[in-house]
Design a protein around this motif. Sequence first.
Motif, PDB file in Angstrom:
ATOM      1  N   ARG A   1      24.430   6.820 -21.233  1.00 15.86           N
ATOM      2  CA  ARG A   1      22.993   6.751 -21.535  1.00 15.86           C
ATOM      3  C   ARG A   1      22.219   7.360 -20.373  1.00 15.86           C
ATOM      4  NH1 ARG A   1      24.687   1.646 -23.748  1.00 15.86           N
ATOM      5  NH2 ARG A   1      24.476   0.747 -21.658  1.00 15.86           N
ATOM      6  N   TYR A   2      21.064   7.960 -20.703  1.00 12.33           N
ATOM      7  CA  TYR A   2      20.325   8.713 -19.682  1.00 12.33           C
ATOM      8  C   TYR A   2      18.834   8.456 -19.829  1.00 12.33           C
ATOM      9  CZ  TYR A   2      18.297  12.749 -17.226  1.00 12.33           C
ATOM     10  OH  TYR A   2      17.564  13.562 -16.397  1.00 12.33           O
ATOM     11  N   ALA A   3      18.151   8.355 -18.698  1.00 13.44           N
ATOM     12  CA  ALA A   3      16.690   8.230 -18.691  1.00 13.44           C
ATOM     13  C   ALA A   3      16.163   8.983 -17.487  1.00 13.44           C
ATOM     14  CB  ALA A   3      16.259   6.768 -18.644  1.00 13.44           C
ATOM     15  N   ALA A   4      14.952   9.528 -17.636  1.00 17.35           N
ATOM     16  CA  ALA A   4      14.319  10.278 -16.548  1.00 17.35           C
ATOM     17  C   ALA A   4      12.844   9.899 -16.451  1.00 17.35           C
ATOM     18  CB  ALA A   4      14.487  11.781 -16.772  1.00 17.35           C
ATOM     19  N   PRO A   5      12.542   8.657 -16.064  1.00 18.05           N
ATOM     20  CA  PRO A   5      11.140   8.215 -15.976  1.00 18.05           C
ATOM     21  C   PRO A   5      10.373   8.984 -14.900  1.00 18.05           C
ATOM     22  CG  PRO A   5      12.638   6.575 -15.058  1.00 18.05           C
ATOM     23  CD  PRO A   5      13.492   7.591 -15.706  1.00 18.05           C
ATOM     24  N   LYS A   6       9.062   9.102 -15.137  1.00 14.82           N
ATOM     25  CA  LYS A   6       8.219   9.920 -14.250  1.00 14.82           C
ATOM     26  C   LYS A   6       7.267   9.109 -13.400  1.00 14.82           C
ATOM     27  CE  LYS A   6      10.077  13.639 -15.936  1.00 14.82           C
ATOM     28  NZ  LYS A   6      11.113  14.353 -15.140  1.00 14.82           N
ATOM     29  N   ASP A   7       7.220   7.800 -13.587  1.00 11.76           N
ATOM     30  CA  ASP A   7       6.372   6.966 -12.745  1.00 11.76           C
ATOM     31  C   ASP A   7       7.046   5.610 -12.549  1.00 11.76           C
ATOM     32  OD1 ASP A   7       5.519   5.085 -14.890  1.00 11.76           O
ATOM     33  OD2 ASP A   7       4.414   6.828 -15.656  1.00 11.76           O
ATOM     34  N   ILE A   8       6.474   4.779 -11.694  1.00 15.65           N
ATOM     35  CA  ILE A   8       7.145   3.555 -11.289  1.00 15.65           C
ATOM     36  C   ILE A   8       7.241   2.545 -12.428  1.00 15.65           C
ATOM     37  CG2 ILE A   8       5.064   2.402 -10.416  1.00 15.65           C
ATOM     38  CD1 ILE A   8       8.593   2.364  -8.848  1.00 15.65           C
ATOM     39  N   GLU A   9       6.234   2.466 -13.291  1.00 22.64           N
ATOM     40  CA  GLU A   9       6.294   1.515 -14.402  1.00 22.64           C
ATOM     41  C   GLU A   9       7.319   1.956 -15.432  1.00 22.64           C
ATOM     42  OE1 GLU A   9       5.034  -1.381 -14.310  1.00 22.64           O
ATOM     43  OE2 GLU A   9       3.971  -0.976 -12.433  1.00 22.64           O
ATOM     44  N   ALA A  10       7.397   3.259 -15.681  1.00 22.44           N
ATOM     45  CA  ALA A  10       8.416   3.759 -16.606  1.00 22.44           C
ATOM     46  C   ALA A  10       9.817   3.522 -16.037  1.00 22.44           C
ATOM     47  CB  ALA A  10       8.195   5.243 -16.881  1.00 22.44           C
ATOM     48  N   PHE A  11       9.949   3.665 -14.718  1.00 22.05           N
ATOM     49  CA  PHE A  11      11.242   3.362 -14.099  1.00 22.05           C
ATOM     50  C   PHE A  11      11.606   1.898 -14.292  1.00 22.05           C
ATOM     51  CE2 PHE A  11      13.110   1.335 -10.300  1.00 22.05           C
ATOM     52  CZ  PHE A  11      14.424   1.732 -10.497  1.00 22.05           C
ATOM     53  N   ALA A  12      10.658   0.999 -14.035  1.00 22.71           N
ATOM     54  CA  ALA A  12      10.932  -0.433 -14.181  1.00 22.71           C
ATOM     55  C   ALA A  12      11.357  -0.766 -15.606  1.00 22.71           C
ATOM     56  CB  ALA A  12       9.699  -1.240 -13.783  1.00 22.71           C
ATOM     57  N   GLU A  13      10.710  -0.151 -16.579  1.00 17.63           N
ATOM     58  CA  GLU A  13      11.048  -0.410 -17.977  1.00 17.63           C
ATOM     59  C   GLU A  13      12.460   0.089 -18.308  1.00 17.63           C
ATOM     60  OE1 GLU A  13       9.382   0.753 -22.463  1.00 17.63           O
ATOM     61  OE2 GLU A  13       8.184   1.199 -20.680  1.00 17.63           O
TER      62      GLU A  13
ATOM     63  N   GLU B   1      17.731   9.183 -13.707  1.00 12.33           N
ATOM     64  CA  GLU B   1      17.447  10.244 -12.743  1.00 12.33           C
ATOM     65  C   GLU B   1      15.959  10.260 -12.418  1.00 12.33           C
ATOM     66  OE1 GLU B   1      18.102  15.059 -12.064  1.00 12.33           O
ATOM     67  OE2 GLU B   1      18.520  14.155 -14.025  1.00 12.33           O
ATOM     68  N   LEU B   2      15.653  10.206 -11.115  1.00 13.01           N
ATOM     69  CA  LEU B   2      14.279  10.231 -10.633  1.00 13.01           C
ATOM     70  C   LEU B   2      14.116  11.457  -9.741  1.00 13.01           C
ATOM     71  CD1 LEU B   2      14.163   6.452  -9.699  1.00 13.01           C
ATOM     72  CD2 LEU B   2      13.278   7.501 -11.782  1.00 13.01           C
ATOM     73  N   THR B   3      13.169  12.312 -10.090  1.00 11.43           N
ATOM     74  CA  THR B   3      13.001  13.586  -9.402  1.00 11.43           C
ATOM     75  C   THR B   3      11.774  13.554  -8.496  1.00 11.43           C
ATOM     76  OG1 THR B   3      14.022  14.702 -11.294  1.00 11.43           O
ATOM     77  CG2 THR B   3      12.809  16.069  -9.717  1.00 11.43           C
ATOM     78  N   PHE B   4      11.966  13.974  -7.245  1.00 12.42           N
ATOM     79  CA  PHE B   4      10.892  13.965  -6.258  1.00 12.42           C
ATOM     80  C   PHE B   4      10.897  15.261  -5.457  1.00 12.42           C
ATOM     81  CE2 PHE B   4      12.446   9.568  -6.695  1.00 12.42           C
ATOM     82  CZ  PHE B   4      11.292   8.951  -7.150  1.00 12.42           C
ATOM     83  N   PRO B   5       9.737  15.648  -4.902  1.00 11.30           N
ATOM     84  CA  PRO B   5       9.717  16.749  -3.932  1.00 11.30           C
ATOM     85  C   PRO B   5      10.582  16.388  -2.728  1.00 11.30           C
ATOM     86  CG  PRO B   5       7.493  16.215  -4.664  1.00 11.30           C
ATOM     87  CD  PRO B   5       8.383  15.125  -5.184  1.00 11.30           C
ATOM     88  N   PRO B   6      11.164  17.380  -2.064  1.00  8.56           N
ATOM     89  CA  PRO B   6      12.131  17.098  -0.996  1.00  8.56           C
ATOM     90  C   PRO B   6      11.610  16.230   0.141  1.00  8.56           C
ATOM     91  CG  PRO B   6      12.242  19.402  -1.639  1.00  8.56           C
ATOM     92  CD  PRO B   6      11.068  18.823  -2.350  1.00  8.56           C
ATOM     93  N   ASP B   7      10.331  16.318   0.468  1.00  7.37           N
ATOM     94  CA  ASP B   7       9.838  15.610   1.646  1.00  7.37           C
ATOM     95  C   ASP B   7       9.021  14.365   1.312  1.00  7.37           C
ATOM     96  OD1 ASP B   7       7.729  16.938   0.521  1.00  7.37           O
ATOM     97  OD2 ASP B   7       7.007  17.851   2.389  1.00  7.37           O
ATOM     98  N   ARG B   8       8.953  13.979   0.031  1.00  4.14           N
ATOM     99  CA  ARG B   8       8.076  12.861  -0.323  1.00  4.14           C
ATOM    100  C   ARG B   8       8.584  11.538   0.247  1.00  4.14           C
ATOM    101  NH1 ARG B   8       5.794  12.284  -6.294  1.00  4.14           N
ATOM    102  NH2 ARG B   8       4.663  14.119  -5.512  1.00  4.14           N
ATOM    103  N   GLY B   9       9.857  11.275   0.135  1.00  8.71           N
ATOM    104  CA  GLY B   9      10.395  10.012   0.634  1.00  8.71           C
ATOM    105  C   GLY B   9      10.244   9.866   2.129  1.00  8.71           C
TER     106      GLY B   9
ATOM    107  N   ALA C   1       0.821  -1.209   0.000  1.00 14.84           N
ATOM    108  CA  ALA C   1       0.000   0.000   0.000  1.00 14.84           C
ATOM    109  C   ALA C   1       0.857   1.262   0.000  1.00 14.84           C
ATOM    110  CB  ALA C   1      -0.933  -0.012   1.211  1.00 14.84           C
ATOM    111  N   ALA C   2       1.955   1.239   0.770  1.00 13.18           N
ATOM    112  CA  ALA C   2       2.796   2.434   0.896  1.00 13.18           C
ATOM    113  C   ALA C   2       3.611   2.708  -0.351  1.00 13.18           C
ATOM    114  CB  ALA C   2       3.720   2.284   2.096  1.00 13.18           C
ATOM    115  N   THR C   3       3.836   1.686  -1.183  1.00  9.75           N
ATOM    116  CA  THR C   3       4.694   1.868  -2.351  1.00  9.75           C
ATOM    117  C   THR C   3       3.923   1.919  -3.669  1.00  9.75           C
ATOM    118  OG1 THR C   3       5.084  -0.529  -2.395  1.00  9.75           O
ATOM    119  CG2 THR C   3       6.700   0.830  -1.253  1.00  9.75           C
ATOM    120  N   GLU C   4       2.602   1.909  -3.599  1.00  9.07           N
ATOM    121  CA  GLU C   4       1.800   2.025  -4.826  1.00  9.07           C
ATOM    122  C   GLU C   4       1.692   3.481  -5.270  1.00  9.07           C
ATOM    123  OE1 GLU C   4      -1.958   0.166  -4.212  1.00  9.07           O
ATOM    124  OE2 GLU C   4      -1.187  -1.874  -4.441  1.00  9.07           O
ATOM    125  N   GLU C   5       1.233   4.339  -4.414  1.00 13.68           N
ATOM    126  CA  GLU C   5       1.052   5.758  -4.723  1.00 13.68           C
ATOM    127  C   GLU C   5       1.391   6.580  -3.481  1.00 13.68           C
ATOM    128  OE1 GLU C   5       0.402   7.241  -7.495  1.00 13.68           O
ATOM    129  OE2 GLU C   5      -0.101   5.496  -8.728  1.00 13.68           O
TER     130      GLU C   5
END
Length: 563
Positions: A510-522, A537-545, A362-366
């Motif tokens: 090589r470089y990739a910047a996926p924006k969601d978890i499925e794109a990251f997995a791919e 590279e995965l970009t997040f708001p500072p306090d999300r993690g 549940a915590a890692t879905e959204e």
Amino acid sequence: MRAPFSHINQAWSTLILERLHDQGVRDVCIAPGSRSAPLALAAAHLAERRDDLVLHTHFDERGLGFLALGLTRASGRPTALITTSGTAVPNLHPALVEAFQTHQPLIALTADRPPELIHCGANQAIEQPGLFALHVRAQLNLPPPDTAISAGALGADMDQCLQALHGADRGPVHINAPFREPLYGTSQLADFGPWLSDLRAPTRMPPIHEAVALPRLHGPVALVAGQLDPDEAEAVLALAQRAHLPILADIGSQLRLIDHPCVVPYPDLLCASPSGQHALAGLGQVIQFGGRITSKRLNQWLAGFAGEYWLVSAHSGCLDPERRAIPIQANIPAFCTQLDPPPQSDTGLVAAARALAPHLEAATEEPFSELSVARRLSQEIPQEMALFPGNSLSIRLLDAVAEPGLGQRCVTSRGASGIDGLVATAAGFARRHPGGLTLLLGDLSLLHDLNSLALTQGSSSPLVIVVLNNDGGAIFNLLPAQSQGEHFQPLFQLPHGLGFEHAATQFRLRYAAPKDIEAFAEAYQAACQRPGTTLIELTFPPDRGSQALTGLIQSIRDDAARR
């Protein structure tokens, strides 16, 4: 050694490099410099004669030191570092600190000015002897090359210093080598046979195995696995299997990623779970193997454990911050073989930990967060690939939520737990690990070691660098510093507003910047299937993690309160 050389510097340097090879050195890391030319050329000539010797070069001594550390971590062999004199030398210090803390056999071979050029304004001349005194296991300050000092004496001094590369308390050594000009030889050869006449074969003291008093076991017993080498982890797991003992495994134990009936999944979360705390309270004895536990909650539980607590380590240094454990210095595989615990009934620890899986899902879905990346990465990493969690937030996330699976090798940098040199260490490890490596690190760690991306070019195996870019030190959101109001950002978090796409271009990665978890997995799966380096590279708001992790802990506690 061959007798004809053109100059004493050449003969002297050749002896040094051959002595290193005799002690197991198969990788020599070289930074450019003038005063170190005799050593660098001797290494090059030796590599031409010895097919098993590989030279590695880098323009930055600090990154070079961590490259050597990665090579040693992967191969298990000592690695030599050659630098010129002056400030080039102290740039090795961070890597030597980590090597000292983790007993890795690095050799800092530093060229120097001769004594008459010290304290007189000469170029690149500093006090180099003793520079690493507190962070090496042995040091040798050589005189300038001179035929009045026989090759036998030089070889004996080298052998004595290099003994510190071996044994239970092995670690880095520093050899400081001054050279007078002319540094280079000529085309005219001289007979150095008389100088070499008393040279003897290298010696190595055999290891000493002392008898160890085994603890008397009384259940229920649990094992705790800290930072372990693969052979040590295998022995601990075999011990657990013989008596059905649960193992609380750190991410650096080589056991945390194994799906096995004896290995307790998610030990960090278990310590936060009321049901887990209840199961832990039923233990009567703990035997810990190795130290430097990542989980603060597991450390706190060990500090307050009321039963008998033993800590087994191959090394003599203290690995118990609370100084509560009964220390045992022993060879861990041999110790585990000798220990014969009676089979015990189920402690309930594994079941309590497995019950946490729905909360993790549940915590890692959204929403898409660092937490979800850490969990998905643990599910996707190929079996033959090694995992390298960077320090600070990355290793804590993987330690907390990584899903047990195929038992991939996990290399950590937990000696001093610094964020420096992680890219260079990963590059070195990947050069000696055919299955490739995944490095998960934060944005500040990557910025700190940015020029080491040059070391990742042309990797023959897959090297995947996953950077969690949350614009600064997001780890401080989990620490007391987050309550410091207006001082929090400028003094602790240090937001920078930088990205890494152009850095990947600059270093031809090589470089990739996926924006969601499925794109990251791919993107991650594709990177794992091809040689060379990919920067994701995965970009997040500072306090999300930090919010995702604290929310996970709170959901576990709330669920227990409702029952």
